[in-house]
Design a protein around this motif. Structure first.
Motif, mmCIF file in Angstrom:
data_model
loop_
_atom_site.group_PDB
_atom_site.id
_atom_site.type_symbol
_atom_site.label_atom_id
_atom_site.label_comp_id
_atom_site.label_asym_id
_atom_site.label_seq_id
_atom_site.Cartn_x
_atom_site.Cartn_y
_atom_site.Cartn_z
ATOM 1 N N GLU A 133 27.814 56.092 -21.446
ATOM 2 C CA GLU A 133 27.793 55.034 -22.427
ATOM 3 C C GLU A 133 27.507 53.782 -21.726
ATOM 4 O O GLU A 133 26.652 52.794 -22.309
ATOM 5 C CB GLU A 133 29.495 54.672 -22.901
ATOM 6 N N GLU A 146 23.506 53.860 -21.501
ATOM 7 C CA GLU A 146 22.986 53.457 -22.631
ATOM 8 C C GLU A 146 22.953 51.937 -22.781
ATOM 9 O O GLU A 146 22.147 51.329 -23.496
ATOM 10 C CB GLU A 146 23.613 54.054 -23.805
ATOM 11 N N GLU A 147 23.925 51.436 -22.310
ATOM 12 C CA GLU A 147 24.056 49.965 -22.511
ATOM 13 C C GLU A 147 23.007 49.285 -21.744
ATOM 14 O O GLU A 147 22.482 48.311 -22.051
ATOM 15 C CB GLU A 147 25.606 49.261 -21.965
ATOM 16 N N VAL A 181 20.017 50.224 -20.936
ATOM 17 C CA VAL A 181 19.012 50.674 -21.592
ATOM 18 C C VAL A 181 19.073 49.542 -22.729
ATOM 19 O O VAL A 181 17.778 49.057 -22.984
ATOM 20 C CB VAL A 181 18.854 52.057 -21.918
ATOM 21 N N ARG A 182 19.922 49.231 -23.542
ATOM 22 C CA ARG A 182 20.074 48.366 -24.616
ATOM 23 C C ARG A 182 19.784 47.172 -24.253
ATOM 24 O O ARG A 182 18.834 46.242 -24.713
ATOM 25 C CB ARG A 182 21.342 48.335 -25.264
ATOM 26 N N ALA A 183 20.356 46.669 -22.929
ATOM 27 C CA ALA A 183 19.785 45.442 -22.308
ATOM 28 C C ALA A 183 18.451 45.439 -21.830
ATOM 29 O O ALA A 183 17.845 44.346 -21.782
ATOM 30 C CB ALA A 183 20.658 45.205 -20.907
ATOM 31 N N GLN A 189 16.065 46.713 -23.406
ATOM 32 C CA GLN A 189 15.390 46.413 -24.769
ATOM 33 C C GLN A 189 15.147 44.946 -25.093
ATOM 34 O O GLN A 189 14.330 44.494 -26.046
ATOM 35 C CB GLN A 189 15.887 47.098 -25.823
ATOM 36 N N CYS A 190 16.158 44.295 -24.542
ATOM 37 C CA CYS A 190 16.177 42.450 -25.003
ATOM 38 C C CYS A 190 15.085 42.105 -24.084
ATOM 39 O O CYS A 190 14.865 40.886 -24.146
ATOM 40 C CB CYS A 190 17.508 42.150 -24.794
ATOM 41 N N GLN A 248 6.865 46.397 -28.205
ATOM 42 C CA GLN A 248 7.930 47.445 -27.412
ATOM 43 C C GLN A 248 7.286 48.851 -27.072
ATOM 44 O O GLN A 248 7.643 50.080 -27.359
ATOM 45 C CB GLN A 248 9.040 47.706 -28.595
ATOM 46 N N ASN A 252 14.900 44.281 -16.756
ATOM 47 C CA ASN A 252 16.121 44.078 -17.394
ATOM 48 C C ASN A 252 17.195 45.019 -17.155
ATOM 49 O O ASN A 252 18.079 44.842 -16.981
ATOM 50 C CB ASN A 252 15.773 44.104 -18.827
ATOM 51 N N VAL A 253 16.651 46.563 -17.288
ATOM 52 C CA VAL A 253 17.801 47.543 -16.821
ATOM 53 C C VAL A 253 18.229 47.390 -15.456
ATOM 54 O O VAL A 253 19.443 47.442 -15.059
ATOM 55 C CB VAL A 253 17.100 48.756 -17.030
#
Length: 272
Positions: free
Chosen positions: A52, A55-56, A58-60, A62-63, A71, A145-146
């Motif tokens: 989890e 995944e967070e 990677v979500r960061a 994406q920003c 993208q 970002n990651v």
């Protein structure tokens, strides 16, 4: 309460100035301090990153900023141990690719977006050099970002450009389609070492005002070479007698990864 009775006036004045400086000082920006503390980590603890949390991260990622919201990236989370072993060997035998909790391959991906535009009715033009630039930059921004998100969680990482030693085999292992290429990898995990922050070039060397003024570059690089010479001596206990300029020599005296042009052309990038 501080009692100043009997203290010489000049000492009192200095003490008051010190207190003012302490209380007026700008608080440290934790984000900037985190960015300035980055080190490459190549030794990791035998501890898994919760899925989890990954995944967070990677979500960061994406920003991050992305050109025209294209993208143009994909990430391959390499879980299969044998595939990680193969990629480690292709990348020059970097053990942390296998030993880290997780290994990610960041890919420049123009497949998804061009196909989406095609489905929307566009007469798509593929293979433009600008598409290569856009996708590569998008992947790099996303990865950084990651990286910052990971370090904010106490994790360590190491970028792995060595996967471009043989990008065709890496692409085959990861089953990458046309219009997708592997830009670099990233080993992620809990650090099992605490290396020093590697010095960077002086700010005035890379920050130029209004135009490209290199009149002081030679002098500034010479000073930086002295800094890096001492850094290498300290880091290796006196066993590495080198500096920044010397370390650059292999990059410019050999044809570094000459296969990349043909590989990218075969992938559908950079031919127009």
């Amino acid at each position: 309460m501080v009692c100043l009775a009997g203290i010489e006036p000049i000492i009192v004045t200095c003490f008051v100035c010190y207190l003012k400086a302490m209380y007026q000082r700008e608080p440290m920006n934790p984000t900037i301090e985190l960015l300035k503390s980055h080190r490459s980590i190549r030794k990791f603890k035998d501890q898994k990153i919760p899925h989890e949390r990954l995944e967070e991260l990677v979500r960061a990622g994406q920003c991050a900023a992305t050109s025209n919201h294209v993208q143009a990236y994909s990430i391959i989370h390499v879980v299969n141990p044998e595939n990680r072993r193969k990629i480690s060997e292709l990348a020059g035998g970097q053990a942390h690719v296998v030993e880290a909790s997780d290994f990610l391959v960041f890919c420049a991906d123009m497949k998804r977006s061009t196909e989406a535009a095609e489905r929307a009715g566009a007469d798509v033009v593929r293979g433009m050099t600008e598409q290569l630039v856009v996708a590569s930059v998008d992947a790099a921004l996303m990865a950084q970002n990651v990286a910052v998100a990971a370090e904010s969680e106490g994790l360590g990482l190491c970028y792995v450009g060595g996967i471009r030693n043989d990008p065709a085999q890496v692409a085959e292992i990861l089953k990458l389609p046309e219009h997708v290429y592997p830009v670099f990898g990233m080993s992620l995990g809990y650090p099992d070492q605490d290396p020093e922050v590697k010095p960077r070039l002086p700010l005035e060397t890379i920050l130029k005002e209004d135009y490209y003024d290199d009149s002081k570059d030679e002098e500034q690089v010479a000073g930086f070479d002295d800094t890096m010479h001492q850094y290498y001596l300290d880091r290796t206990g006196g066993n590495k007698d080198s500096n920044w300029s010397k370390e650059l020599k292999p990059l410019f005296t050999t044809k570094l990864r000459p296969h990349m042009k043909e590989f990218l052309n075969k992938r559908g990038f950079g031919v127009k």
